[in-house]
Design an enzyme around this catalytic site. Structure first.
Site, short mmCIF file in Angstrom:
data_model
loop_
_atom_site.label_atom_id
_atom_site.label_comp_id
_atom_site.label_asym_id
_atom_site.label_seq_id
_atom_site.Cartn_x
_atom_site.Cartn_y
_atom_site.Cartn_z
N HIS A 358 48.93 31.36 138.11
CA HIS A 358 50.07 31.45 139.03
C HIS A 358 49.70 31.85 140.44
O HIS A 358 50.58 32.02 141.28
CB HIS A 358 51.09 32.47 138.52
CG HIS A 358 51.80 32.04 137.30
ND1 HIS A 358 52.99 31.36 137.33
CD2 HIS A 358 51.46 32.14 136.00
CE1 HIS A 358 53.37 31.09 136.11
NE2 HIS A 358 52.46 31.55 135.27
N LYS A 546 62.77 37.09 148.39
CA LYS A 546 61.58 36.99 147.56
C LYS A 546 60.84 38.31 147.68
O LYS A 546 61.19 39.14 148.50
CB LYS A 546 60.69 35.83 148.02
CG LYS A 546 60.44 35.79 149.53
CD LYS A 546 59.59 34.61 149.93
CE LYS A 546 60.36 33.30 150.07
NZ LYS A 546 59.96 32.25 149.17
N ARG A 547 59.80 38.50 146.83
CA ARG A 547 58.98 39.70 146.99
C ARG A 547 58.42 39.77 148.41
O ARG A 547 58.18 38.74 149.03
CB ARG A 547 57.83 39.67 145.98
CG ARG A 547 58.25 40.06 144.58
CD ARG A 547 58.82 41.46 144.54
NE ARG A 547 57.77 42.44 144.74
CZ ARG A 547 57.24 43.19 143.79
NH1 ARG A 547 57.69 43.10 142.54
NH2 ARG A 547 56.30 44.05 144.06
N LYS A 552 53.81 35.67 152.45
CA LYS A 552 55.13 35.04 152.44
C LYS A 552 55.78 35.06 153.82
O LYS A 552 56.77 34.41 154.07
CB LYS A 552 56.04 35.70 151.40
CG LYS A 552 55.55 35.49 149.95
CD LYS A 552 56.46 36.19 148.95
CE LYS A 552 55.94 36.20 147.53
NZ LYS A 552 56.15 34.93 146.81
N THR A 654 59.81 29.35 143.44
CA THR A 654 60.89 28.83 142.60
C THR A 654 62.24 29.10 143.26
O THR A 654 63.21 28.38 143.01
CB THR A 654 60.86 29.50 141.20
OG1 THR A 654 60.61 30.90 141.36
CG2 THR A 654 59.78 28.88 140.34
N LYS A 658 65.97 26.94 143.71
CA LYS A 658 67.33 27.47 143.49
C LYS A 658 68.20 27.20 144.73
O LYS A 658 69.38 26.84 144.61
CB LYS A 658 67.28 28.98 143.19
CG LYS A 658 66.57 29.29 141.88
CD LYS A 658 66.17 30.76 141.74
CE LYS A 658 65.13 30.92 140.64
NZ LYS A 658 64.49 32.25 140.63
#
Ligand code: 475
Length: 805
Positions: A358, A546-547, A552, A654, A658
């Site tokens: 992952h 998100k985290r 990110k 992911t 969504k």
């Protein structure tokens, strides 16, 4: 067969009975929390008959079953999902109404089981939902953490972590199965000795043993009578765990043993970036793997005679490397307990096991120190040692004289056990989670393995369950879709494509706009009620949830917002329409930089709120404690989906899927699954910006770029960063971006990101064009249903077939 509720009247009757049994109270006297508990128990009753029938059916058909081992299952609330899967939501709503209760007010009282950190854990939850929906015989295996992921509070703009006490009022969905408990052994010493028959046998002595008790959670399929199982293991102290090993009498040792035992299933680890607790994390990994495997082998023994056929009936999947000890543990069981030889045990182990990677972030690749590993798991270590010896010998025969390469593929090296290498060597299938990610695994991260076993590598692009993320979270959108194209898409999400012909239909567009506005209004009301903050429901909702992680790039987002603020100070017309920037997400407790970014977001939010010239146009809001339930409110309300990771870093993502399912437009880099979203919807229906993965990798090979040059050239960047210089709180970020040369290319991508935002605003002002793009995204999102993903795993990797129940 399930005895479904026949009428609201019958529901009222059953509810009244259940309230008496559980609380000895009349319905009218129940607190709302108790109403939830009574209802959950009623729904569980509905599920029970099918649960047993499913198990019996699998056994009678001697079907192959898959067990998905994951150290996290980020389930989210279950009442709504279970009601929907049973098809009983309306009945419950009506029945409760007759009793004077409102289902929508009851559902939020359920604690949100947060047994996961983020993407990896939520993916596992989506997968078990899809397995059941597709009537595939597949079960989850994990740990029953007493405390899930910490609850995030914001105090003075800063993250504070509080324990998540999700089990406080009990978890009505689980069933404790004390009769199926097993023992897991730690410590002691292990050695080989002659077995008297010309071979060797292993002796493991002086260990302590921990009782593992399974708690089973039913996983019902969507209106199909299939009910699979999620088995969560809890560690318990057993007085004979030490005494049995002749260590009784030393009272201090016994107390210490009791404390350690009880710690094993106490906390979910927020990540492995903290040193403390590493031993406990290793204990957890072995704990659920050993317990799970023992129970699988025991069940197999009850069904089949010959363990040599194990891989014909059992598929074992490891979700990242946290469960990779499954490989030596299965070897141990087959050899020590079943008397098999190495070769035979190895063939069965590899044929049964498959592995998903992952992340390529080097700090997330698991390694254990050999002394720790060896003292905690002496028998398993002997097996890993032998495995490493055999694997390296074979590798050196293939690549003689290439010690540089042997070093890369070794399982034991530099005093460490490398879990990814163990996982690849011991699995017949290795997959990445998006096309780009798999390519990077094959070409760089795991390249030396790819050279030896190209046939093992494959891609399985992630997916999310459209039942939770569309049907359950966004009922008005689901209704609009069904009114437009019928309801087949619910069972066959690919059919969402049938929306494509309506993308320019003004009446469809109008309804779509109305649904989005409704969801935004609902979010605004909720924010007002729970946080006391006013948000303009007619502003553009731009969301990043998100985290928190530097790759990110929440930092890029907030720096850009800050640049808008500076521009608006100069010119109140610099921004053509009001925008609301929503953030949500947790930072690992030990991740200092990520926490500073959270603080920065709050600081910018305050600045904007205090500036009358700006706050008409801009709003920044950080929503604390982002979790599955909050996600279910946010995805439906989004106009723009921020997916802005440094290209090559995000394995898949992911959340991007969504958002797309709920009609938001992606503003993103060509990273992870964004690449595939972009290919499906085209340039007209998403906005792509920034460095490509190859460019990023090229910079890394060549030692980066000069962020100082950019700072000097771009006036806006300079103005933005100078603020940091003045505030010691943020000096660390300033250091990262300039002195440490901007590892994640925040400044390098800044201009492109600014331009991408301008493009978003241009498109948003063209209403029909925007709504068309929104419709195309929804129509193409069927590809990202986890039903598609799980069917591919079932067909290509696990070789399991649907079984009607
Ligand atoms: C990726 N979590 C996403 C998602 O495939 C991807 C790591 C160490 C310890 C505990 N948890 C982790 C992850 O590595 C993780 O969540 N990875 C994510 O997996 C599902 O979509 O890109 O970052």
């Amino acid at each position: 067969m399930t005895k479904n509720w026949k009428s609201p009247k019958q529901f009222v009757c059953l509810f009244t009975q259940k309230a008496k049994i559980l609380f000895n109270e009349e319905p009218a006297a129940l607190t709302p929390k108790k109403v939830y508990l009574v209802l959950a128990n009623l729904v569980k009753d509905l599920i029970y008959d099918d649960w047993l029938a499913t198990e019996q059916r699998y056994d009678a058909r001697q079907t192959k079953q898959v067990y998905y081992f994951s150290i996290e299952f980020l389930l989210g609330r279950l009442l709504d999902a279970n009601l929907m899967n049973c098809g009983m939501e309306n009945m419950a709503r009506e029945g409760l109404k007759e009793l004077g209760f409102d289902l929508d007010a009851i559902m939020p009282l359920e604690a949100d089981p947060g047994l996961g950190n983020g993407g990896l854990g939520r993916l596992a939850a989506c997968f078990i939902d899809s397995l059941a929906a597709l009537q595939l015989p597949g079960h989850g295996c994990s740990i029953r953490y007493q405390y899930g992921l910490f609850e995030q509070h914001i105090v003075d703009g800063q993250q504070v972590e509080l324990p998540d006490t999700w089990l406080q009022d009990g978890f009505p969905w689980e069933t404790k199965r004390s009769d199926k408990a097993v023992h897991v052994r730690y410590g002691g010493s292990a050695y080989m000795r002659p077995d008297g028959k010309g071979g060797l046998e292993c002796v493991h002595e002086g260990y302590s043993s921990v009782l593992a008790i399974p708690y089973d959670v039913p996983v019902p399929g969507y209106r199909n009578h299939t009910v699979n199982t999620l088995r969560l293991w809890q560690a318990e102290y057993t007085p004979d765990g030490l005494f049995g090993q002749g260590q009784g009498g030393d009272f201090r040792k016994v107390l210490q043993y009791r404390d350690t035992t009880q710690q094993i299933s106490r906390f979910l680890y927020p990540d492995d970036s903290t040193e403390e607790g590493r031993k406990l994390r290793l204990m957890q990994e072995y704990f659920f793997v050993s317990a799970g495997l023992q129970s699988i082998v025991r069940h197999y023994r009850g069904q089949h005679r010959d363990l040599r056929e194990f891989d014909r009936y059992v598929a074992l999947h490891i979700n990242d490397t946290h469960p990779a000890l499954l490989i030596p543990e299965l070897m141990r069981i087959l050899m020590d307990e079943e008397g098999m030889g190495w070769e035979e045990a190895w063939r069965i182990t590899v044929a049964s096991t498959s592995y998903t990677n992952h992340t390529i972030m080097p700090e997330a690749l698991e390694r254990w120190s050999i002394p720790l590993f060896q003292s905690l798991l002496p028998r398993v270590y002997l097996i890993v040692e032998e495995l490493n010896r055999r694997w390296l010998a074979a590798y050196r025969r293939k690549f003689p004289g290439r010690e540089d390469k042997a070093e890369q593929v070794a399982i034991l090296w530099g005093g460490q056990v490398r879990m990814a290498n163990l996982a690849v060597v011991g699995s017949h299938s290795v997959n990445g989670v998006a096309e780009l990610h798999t390519k990077i695994l094959e070409e760089s991260t795991l390249h030396p393995f790819y050279e030896v076993y190209p046939e093992r590598f494959n891609n399985k692009t992630n997916g999310v369950t459209h039942r939770r993320w569309l049907l359950e979270s966004n009922p008005p959108l689901a209704a609009l879709i069904s009114d437009t194209i019928g309801t087949d898409w619910i069972r066959h999400p690919k059919k969402l494509k049938e929306l494509l012909p309506y993308r320019d239909d003004p009446s469809f567009q109008e309804k779509l706009a109305q649904v989005k506005q409704d969801r935004k209004d609902a979010l605004v009301r909720w924010i007002q009620e729970t946080r006391g903050v006013a948000v303009d429901p007619h502003s553009l909702f731009d969301i990043q949830i998100k985290r928190f992680h530097m790759y990110k790039r929440q930092l890029l987002n907030i720096l850009h917002v800050y640049s808008l603020y500076l521009r608006l100070l100069d010119d109140p017309d610099a921004v053509p329409l009001p925008q609301t920037f929503l953030f949500g997400g947790k930072a690992a407790a030990s991740y200092g930089e990520a926490k500073v970014v959270i603080k920065l977001i709050h600081t910018v939010a305050r600045l904007i709120d205090q500036e009358p010239r700006v706050r008409e146009k801009l709003k920044v809001l950080f929503l604390e404690n982002y979790n599955v339930s909050l996600g279910q409110r946010l995805f439906p309300a989004a106009d723009v989906s921020e997916q802005i990771s440094t290209a090559s870093k995000e394995a898949s993502g992911t959340g991007n899927m969504k958002f797309m399912m709920n009609g938001a437009i992606t503003l993103g880099t060509l990273d992870g699954a964004n690449v595939e979203i972009h290919r499906l919807v085209g340039d007209e229906n998403c906005v792509i910006f920034g460095l490509r993965a190859e460019e990023v990798q090229k910079y890394y090979r060549e030692g980066g770029y000069s962020s100082w040059d950019l700072y000097r050239q771009d006036e806006e960047i300079r103005r933005v960063l100078d603020v940091f210089q003045k505030n010691p709180l943020f000096s660390q970020l300033y250091e990262d971006l300039l002195r440490r040369n901007d590892e994640y290319f925040v400044l390098k991508d800044f201009a492109a990101y600014r331009e991408a935002h301008q493009e978003i605003l241009r498109r948003y002002q063209d209403r029909p064009g925007w709504l068309r793009a929104s419709a195309v995204n929804i129509a193409q999102s069927g590809h990202f249903s986890s039903d598609r993903t799980v069917s591919q795993y079932a067909r290509d990797i696990w070789k399991v077939k649907p079984i009607r129940v």
